[in-house]
Design a protein around this motif. Structure first.
Motif, PDB file in Angstrom:
ATOM      1  N   ARG A 127      -7.355  -2.016   1.397  1.00 37.21           N
ATOM      2  CA  ARG A 127      -6.597  -2.357   2.607  1.00 37.21           C
ATOM      3  C   ARG A 127      -5.976  -3.748   2.498  1.00 37.21           C
ATOM      4  N   GLU A 128      -6.744  -4.703   1.942  1.00 38.07           N
ATOM      5  CA  GLU A 128      -6.264  -6.078   1.852  1.00 38.07           C
ATOM      6  C   GLU A 128      -5.014  -6.169   0.986  1.00 38.07           C
ATOM      7  N   GLU A 129      -4.991  -5.420  -0.126  1.00 30.79           N
ATOM      8  CA  GLU A 129      -3.809  -5.438  -0.989  1.00 30.79           C
ATOM      9  C   GLU A 129      -2.595  -4.853  -0.268  1.00 30.79           C
ATOM     10  N   TYR A 154      -2.138  -4.863   3.001  1.00 37.49           N
ATOM     11  CA  TYR A 154      -1.793  -5.831   4.052  1.00 37.49           C
ATOM     12  C   TYR A 154      -0.946  -6.962   3.482  1.00 37.49           C
ATOM     13  N   ARG A 155      -1.413  -7.556   2.382  1.00 33.25           N
ATOM     14  CA  ARG A 155      -0.668  -8.660   1.778  1.00 33.25           C
ATOM     15  C   ARG A 155       0.655  -8.192   1.201  1.00 33.25           C
ATOM     16  N   GLN A 165       3.124  -7.874   4.004  1.00 40.28           N
ATOM     17  CA  GLN A 165       3.556  -9.213   4.418  1.00 40.28           C
ATOM     18  C   GLN A 165       4.611  -9.761   3.473  1.00 40.28           C
ATOM     19  N   MET A 187      -4.225   1.301   1.158  1.00 38.82           N
ATOM     20  CA  MET A 187      -3.170   0.278   1.165  1.00 38.82           C
ATOM     21  C   MET A 187      -2.179   0.534   2.296  1.00 38.82           C
ATOM     22  N   GLY A 206      -3.556  -0.852   5.456  1.00 38.28           N
ATOM     23  CA  GLY A 206      -3.384  -2.301   5.461  1.00 38.28           C
ATOM     24  C   GLY A 206      -1.947  -2.695   5.767  1.00 38.28           C
ATOM     25  N   ARG A 264      -1.220  -2.424   9.453  1.00 34.73           N
ATOM     26  CA  ARG A 264      -1.767  -3.562  10.201  1.00 34.73           C
ATOM     27  C   ARG A 264      -0.822  -4.760  10.128  1.00 34.73           C
ATOM     28  N   ALA A 265      -0.277  -5.002   8.939  1.00 35.25           N
ATOM     29  CA  ALA A 265       0.656  -6.128   8.784  1.00 35.25           C
ATOM     30  C   ALA A 265       1.891  -5.921   9.656  1.00 35.25           C
TER      31      ALA A 265
END
Length: 335
Positions: A222-224, A226-227, A230, A251, A254, A257-258
């Motif tokens: 998920r973090e990848e 999200y970034r 962004q 992904m 994530g 969410r962004a």
């Protein structure tokens, strides 16, 4: 000290041969004698010597599933399905989590991690095709995943090129023109084949996929995502994507969410798609458009091949392709 057959025989007042017949479920034991021996087995806490039984009978009843991780919903669901189906076929599924560590994956190939099992289902992530081809261990092996693998092994996979192309075509059909991806990696594998299929759809539509809209990631979480989103949203408005394909659902979640945090409307301003059809994506708001592999067909194909090899099949290796469908949901469907 482990309880021996001799100990059980003395406790039950029968011969060691009789105890052995009960333990190995031989039919020529009277119900009364079987109950008597079983009571002693239970009372003494006897546990069979699995290694000895495997040597004697040639099969221990265990299958190993070796995967890079289990905290991924895809691998967790796959493991659950394989476990249920293996149990139905008389096997117990054991898990071997390699952590995408080359040394651990090489141990799987060498058989050092599987000396007590009848067969191995292996989803390699980092070992090379050449290393797989050089495998000398004779434990039956079935490979999983979209990586190109040596043809001398059974291999079950989804056609990720075709599925990813379908995602790109879907975006184009809904009017998107600035397409992007999150998930490129340096290694050859899942990411490279999904990028290949999506890129083909983009080019077939007469569009381009510039490098600034291809986000490279270290992992598939998920973090990848999200970034990565962004990074894409930071592009100037005229170059910002209006559709993003994340190479798995985690992904994509994530990325959603962004978008929410940035006030970017999905799908009105940017459509989002994923791959795997995890439960999380189905219940997200908006619900996630995704590629849905047929896990039931995958499970059956894997175990059909592996069980046949365990029972001595010498048929040529098979490479079945698992069906999939494009499931369109709210994240790409404005209507």
């Amino acid at each position: 000290m482990p309880v021996r057959l001799k100990d059980v025989a003395q406790h039950a007042g029968v011969s060691v041969k009789t105890v052995s017949n009960v333990v190995n479920d031989h039919p020529h034991v009277s119900p009364t004698m079987r109950a008597r021996v079983q009571a002693s087995l239970t009372e003494l806490g006897y546990r069979p010597n699995l290694a000895a039984r495997q040597l004697k009978h040639g099969r221990g009843g265990f299958i190993t599933l070796a995967v890079p991780e289990l905290d991924s919903p895809y691998f967790a669901e796959l493991a659950a399905r394989l476990s249920d189906e293996a149990t139905r076929r008389g096997f117990l599924l054991l898990l071997d989590i390699t952590g995408a560590d080359p040394a651990q994956e090489r141990l799987v190939l060498s058989g050092m991690r599987a000396h007590m099992v009848d067969g191995v289902i292996f989803s390699p992530l980092v070992v090379t095709a050449e290393e797989i081809a050089a495998r000398t261990d004779d434990i039956p092996l079935v490979l999983l995943g979209e990586r190109r693998t040596p043809t001398q092994f059974d291999h079950v996979a989804v056609d990720s090129v075709a599925a990813s192309r379908a995602m790109g075509e879907h975006f184009v059909d809904r009017g998107c023109r600035r397409l992007a991806v999150i998930g490129r990696q340096t290694r050859v594998g899942t990411a490279s084949v999904r990028l290949e299929g999506f890129t083909a759809a983009v080019h077939d539509a007469g569009l381009d996929l510039p490098d600034e809209r291809v986000v490279t990631v270290d992992g598939f979480g998920r973090e990848e995502g999200y970034r990565g989103m962004q990074q894409l949203l930071a592009l100037p408005p005229e170059r910002r994507p209006d559709a993003v394909f994340a190479f798995n659902d985690l992904m994509a979640v994530g990325a959603l969410r962004a978008c929410h945090e940035a006030g970017v409307r999905v799908p009105q301003e940017v459509a989002v798609g994923g791959f795997d059809d995890n439960t999380e994506g189905r219940f997200h708001t908006p619900s996630l458009t995704t590629v849905s592999p047929d896990l039931g067909a995958l499970t059956a194909a894997v175990l059909d091949l592996l069980v046949a090899r365990i029972h001595g099949s010498t048929a040529p290796p098979e490479h079945p392709v698992v069906p999939w469908r494009l499931t369109v949901r709210e994240s790409s469907n404005a209507g």
